[in-house]
Design a protein around this motif. Structure first.
Motif: not given
Length: 305
Positions: A67-92
């Motif tokens: 409420a009072g904000e706009k739509l956002s998106f996030f990935l949530e994981s307990e596994a810590h599979l990805m290394r912190p840094g710059r990743g990419s987002l692609v629509v396939e």
């Protein structure tokens, strides 16, 4: 240094242990739901609408709209599979739509923690639109384990129907959330105790939240002035400022026994700027929150009690 090494070792051991249950070699690879196990769930209230998608082997993908904000998106994981840094987002395109070229969306910032990827409203809308078009947003980043790519795909299957329910939910959200009105204030011009139209609109939003949240147990209304004039006059003016705000809240339906009014004159300045000291602050206290010992000299703060 030893503690940091110990934490990284434990994280690596956790990733290696998880790898025994994930498809493919090592822990790197693609994670995403298929036709048989792709589900979207809507959690809805007047405070927040959330579209949740389970990503097998990885965690969850979530569209969140507070409420009072706009739509956002996030990935949530307990596994810590990805290394912190710059990743990419692609629509396939999914596998059953061969020949459709992928569309790069841009770089994403991958961080540590339970939510390694968080996207702003613009990118969240792009993702939602691509899912409605039958595409699959995919986040790719190097793995913690060996640097090979980790791909997290968000499935479009069963998304459309839940998205329409989300839109209905979003249309009924409150205009504000607790972070926006839990501590707020109304300011006044010199010597004035009148509310402007903008002030009344803001107070209407506070009322809407109070009426919806049954856990609000007290509303503190504190009147203040600058230090121009006598202390006696300032004390009376601060009382009038507290009263005008409290009376407006009551006129809009807030129960009188919920409101605690106090006046402080020029005792608790919020700033060296006089304009910021001519104010009435409003603080909402919810069940389970300890009021603590606070002075009435901060933005949106109230004195003890």
């Amino acid at each position: 240094m030893a503690g940091c090494f110990h934490q990284k070792t434990l994280k690596l051991l956790g990733i290696l242990a998880l790898g025994a249950f994930l498809p493919g070699s090592g822990v790197a690879g693609s994670y995403g739901a298929g036709i048989s196990n792709s589900q979207w769930y809507l959690a809805e209230s007047v405070f927040e609408c959330s579209l949740v998608h389970e990503v097998p082997g990885y965690g969850r993908a979530v569209f969140s709209h507070r409420a009072g904000e706009k739509l956002s998106f996030f990935l949530e994981s307990e596994a810590h599979l990805m290394r912190p840094g710059r990743g990419s987002l692609v629509v396939e395109a999914p596998a059953w739509r061969p020949g459709v070229a992928p569309r790069p969306v841009g770089a994403v910032n991958v961080t540590e923690g339970r939510r390694p990827v968080s996207l702003d409203t613009r990118h969240a809308v792009i993702l939602a639109q691509s899912l409605l078009e039958g595409m699959r947003p995919t986040v790719t980043q190097d793995s913690w384990y060996d640097g090979s790519p980790v791909r997290v795909q968000v499935s479009n299957i069963n998304f459309s129907g839940q998205y329409q329910r989300y839109r209905s939910c979003a249309a009924n959200l409150l205009p504000v959330n607790i972070d926006q009105v839990g501590r707020s204030r109304v300011t006044f011009v010199t010597g004035s105790k009148r509310l402007s139209q903008a002030d009344m609109n803001h107070l209407d939003n506070i009322v809407a939240y109070i009426m919806a949240d049954s856990t609000v147990e007290r509303v503190f209304v504190d009147g203040h002035t600058d230090d121009v004039g006598s202390r006696i006059d300032n004390r009376a003016l601060s009382e009038d400022r507290a009263n005008v705000v409290a009376d407006y809240l009551k006129s809009r339906g807030v129960a009188p026994d919920l409101i605690t009014e106090r006046s402080h004159g020029d005792q608790y300045p919020a700033s060296r700027r006089q304009a910021e000291n001519r104010r009435t602050t409003i603080r909402l206290q919810r069940e389970g929150e300890r009021p603590g010992l606070q002075q009435a000299n901060g933005y949106g703060s109230a004195s003890a009690g």
